[in-house]
Design an enzyme around this catalytic site. Sequence first.
Site, mmCIF file in Angstrom:
data_model
loop_
_atom_site.group_PDB
_atom_site.id
_atom_site.type_symbol
_atom_site.label_atom_id
_atom_site.label_comp_id
_atom_site.label_asym_id
_atom_site.label_seq_id
_atom_site.Cartn_x
_atom_site.Cartn_y
_atom_site.Cartn_z
ATOM 1 N N ARG A 92 0.848 -1.202 0.000
ATOM 2 C CA ARG A 92 0.000 0.000 0.000
ATOM 3 C C ARG A 92 0.883 1.252 0.000
ATOM 4 O O ARG A 92 0.587 2.232 -0.682
ATOM 5 C CB ARG A 92 -0.923 0.016 1.231
ATOM 6 C CG ARG A 92 -1.747 1.284 1.333
ATOM 7 C CD ARG A 92 -2.735 1.231 2.482
ATOM 8 N NE ARG A 92 -3.484 2.480 2.603
ATOM 9 C CZ ARG A 92 -4.491 2.673 3.438
ATOM 10 N NH1 ARG A 92 -4.867 1.696 4.246
ATOM 11 N NH2 ARG A 92 -5.132 3.828 3.495
ATOM 12 N N ASN A 146 -10.749 -4.346 -1.099
ATOM 13 C CA ASN A 146 -10.574 -3.218 -2.023
ATOM 14 C C ASN A 146 -9.638 -3.562 -3.167
ATOM 15 O O ASN A 146 -8.906 -4.531 -3.071
ATOM 16 C CB ASN A 146 -9.993 -2.025 -1.240
ATOM 17 C CG ASN A 146 -11.086 -1.115 -0.724
ATOM 18 O OD1 ASN A 146 -12.124 -0.979 -1.343
ATOM 19 N ND2 ASN A 146 -10.835 -0.508 0.430
ATOM 20 N N ASP A 169 -18.162 0.293 3.447
ATOM 21 C CA ASP A 169 -18.763 1.016 4.577
ATOM 22 C C ASP A 169 -18.693 2.540 4.433
ATOM 23 O O ASP A 169 -19.049 3.267 5.348
ATOM 24 C CB ASP A 169 -18.068 0.597 5.876
ATOM 25 C CG ASP A 169 -16.584 0.959 5.862
ATOM 26 O OD1 ASP A 169 -16.092 1.473 4.830
ATOM 27 O OD2 ASP A 169 -15.920 0.738 6.877
ATOM 28 N N TYR A 258 -14.470 10.304 -1.611
ATOM 29 C CA TYR A 258 -13.355 9.889 -2.471
ATOM 30 C C TYR A 258 -13.328 10.641 -3.802
ATOM 31 O O TYR A 258 -12.317 10.607 -4.502
ATOM 32 C CB TYR A 258 -13.403 8.382 -2.734
ATOM 33 C CG TYR A 258 -12.863 7.548 -1.583
ATOM 34 C CD1 TYR A 258 -11.492 7.381 -1.418
ATOM 35 C CD2 TYR A 258 -13.705 6.920 -0.674
ATOM 36 C CE1 TYR A 258 -10.981 6.615 -0.380
ATOM 37 C CE2 TYR A 258 -13.209 6.157 0.373
ATOM 38 C CZ TYR A 258 -11.838 6.006 0.514
ATOM 39 O OH TYR A 258 -11.329 5.256 1.538
ATOM 40 N N ARG A 278 -0.560 7.552 4.244
ATOM 41 C CA ARG A 278 -1.535 6.869 5.113
ATOM 42 C C ARG A 278 -1.022 5.474 5.544
ATOM 43 O O ARG A 278 -1.225 5.061 6.674
ATOM 44 C CB ARG A 278 -2.847 6.763 4.330
ATOM 45 C CG ARG A 278 -3.972 6.084 5.062
ATOM 46 C CD ARG A 278 -4.620 6.957 6.108
ATOM 47 N NE ARG A 278 -5.532 6.171 6.927
ATOM 48 C CZ ARG A 278 -5.800 6.384 8.207
ATOM 49 N NH1 ARG A 278 -5.247 7.399 8.827
ATOM 50 N NH2 ARG A 278 -6.622 5.618 8.866
HETATM 51 C C1 G6P Z 1 -13.131 3.486 4.256
HETATM 52 C C2 G6P Z 1 -13.328 2.829 2.931
HETATM 53 C C3 G6P Z 1 -12.534 1.572 2.844
HETATM 54 C C4 G6P Z 1 -11.083 1.903 3.094
HETATM 55 C C5 G6P Z 1 -10.916 2.582 4.425
HETATM 56 C C6 G6P Z 1 -9.491 3.072 4.552
HETATM 57 O O1 G6P Z 1 -13.689 2.691 5.257
HETATM 58 O O2 G6P Z 1 -14.654 2.529 2.649
HETATM 59 O O3 G6P Z 1 -12.703 1.005 1.596
HETATM 60 O O4 G6P Z 1 -10.298 0.745 3.045
HETATM 61 O O5 G6P Z 1 -11.759 3.680 4.516
HETATM 62 O O6 G6P Z 1 -9.208 3.297 5.846
HETATM 63 P P1 G6P Z 1 -7.701 3.342 6.357
HETATM 64 O O7 G6P Z 1 -7.891 3.637 7.789
HETATM 65 O O8 G6P Z 1 -7.116 1.981 6.085
HETATM 66 O O9 G6P Z 1 -7.040 4.419 5.594
HETATM 67 MN MN MN Z 2 -14.690 1.219 0.814
#
Ligand code: G6P
Ligand code: MN
Length: 436
Positions: A92, A146, A169, A258, A278
């Site tokens: 990532r 994802n 979500d 997004y 992130r």
């Molecule tokens: C939201 C999105 C997810 C994503 C997440 C990222 O919940 O719907 O698809 O993976 O945010 O969160 P993070 O804390 O991993 O950046």
């Molecule tokens: Mn998502």
Amino acid sequence: MKPIKVAIAGAGSGYTPGMLLTLLNSKEINVEEIRLYDNDSERNQDMEVIINFILEKGNYDVKMVRTEDPEVAFKGIDFVFSQIRAGQMKMRELDEKIPLKYGLVGQETCGLGGFAYGLRSMKGFLELVSYIEKYAPDAWILNYTNPESIVSESVRRAYPNMKIVNACDMTIGIEEIVSKSFGYDRSNWIVDYYGLNHFGWYKSIYDTEAGKDIMPDIIEKIINEGLDTEGYEESWKVTYENMTKLAKNFPTNIPNNYLEYYLYPNMMVEQSDINYTRANTIMDSRLKKIKETVKQIKENPNLESIDYQSDSHGQYIVDIATSILYNKNDRFMLIVPNRGAIPNVRFDATVEVPCHVNAKGVEPIRLGYNIPDFHKGLMEAQVAAEKLLVDAHFENSYQKALEAFTLNQTVPNADVAKKVLDEMIEANGDYWVELK
Ligand code: G6P
Ligand code: MN
């Protein structure tokens, strides 16, 4: 209540304890067995320690199996909850940092980072589905792997008969912050929304108490007061603050957050730090927390509690499972083949729309109206790009991958698309199929 067996694929994830707590505490679901499955045995063993602790302290009468063997994980299972992350946070980090090097959006699901992850995820997830097909062909897969549009499109092509529900979500997350910010009770809402995953718009928010669509009021409040981001992590604060700009410039609909990456790629690059993205934050927080919790449990036999609670992410998944099990026909935002649900978007797109969920599975609700050209145009370009990426995977096609990268809405020209693609091929190695 019929007892059910649930497997968690990608069990090493920091989301697992919260999700399992929600499942275990559900009054509507009777879990007799939980199987933790992850191909990273160290992370899986860490999670075993944490889940064991939770089961013991909570006196839950549930059998737990920890395994790295798909046969043991899936044979006789009723549900598979999948949250696998092919390549984990290390990859990532590259999804985020490689595009940023070229001045492009660096994000896990949007832009070229999302496409790089898409190619990894398709390979990993299709392998997972092949195991489930072999050992538990009747199981329900609740998938939140994802990037979801890409992954679900690939499953639809390769395993059209598998029982899969693709859920994200994010709309719940948006509705939560909106209701918290402005004092609404979102359990009164009937929400209309359309788009692609991480790429859509609210059409209306009907409040049964008010007896009307309150979306125009909410948009005004987002513009004038902004969302209340207190308690959110720093990067989510920035995201939700950006919503004011989106709402100001395009006040007809509440956008999915997004969309900031597609409408304001330059601003998003400026808001990023190529040395600390992130993925770095999560490695330094969520992943460290797992290690620290395991250490606490191992070192302290009198430990009373750990810092994990059930959460809304877990609740969403458990609610979907409940709706299937008890044929409840509850309404969720899900990722499905379009097939006319949005009439003026291509029939074979993979879209995100409200759906009913029952014992038969997912029934999309037809919008019954055409969406505006602005949204349609953005969506159609993105759908084509995603489809080309899925083609590239199945056809081992470098050419299709280059077309997908070029068409991605965050990319200004084919030169930079090619440069990033070539660097991504090197960086991803065997995580991707070979592109010829
Ligand atoms: C939201 C999105 C997810 C994503 C997440 C990222 O919940 O719907 O698809 O993976 O945010 O969160 P993070 O804390 O991993 O950046
Ligand atoms: Mn998502």
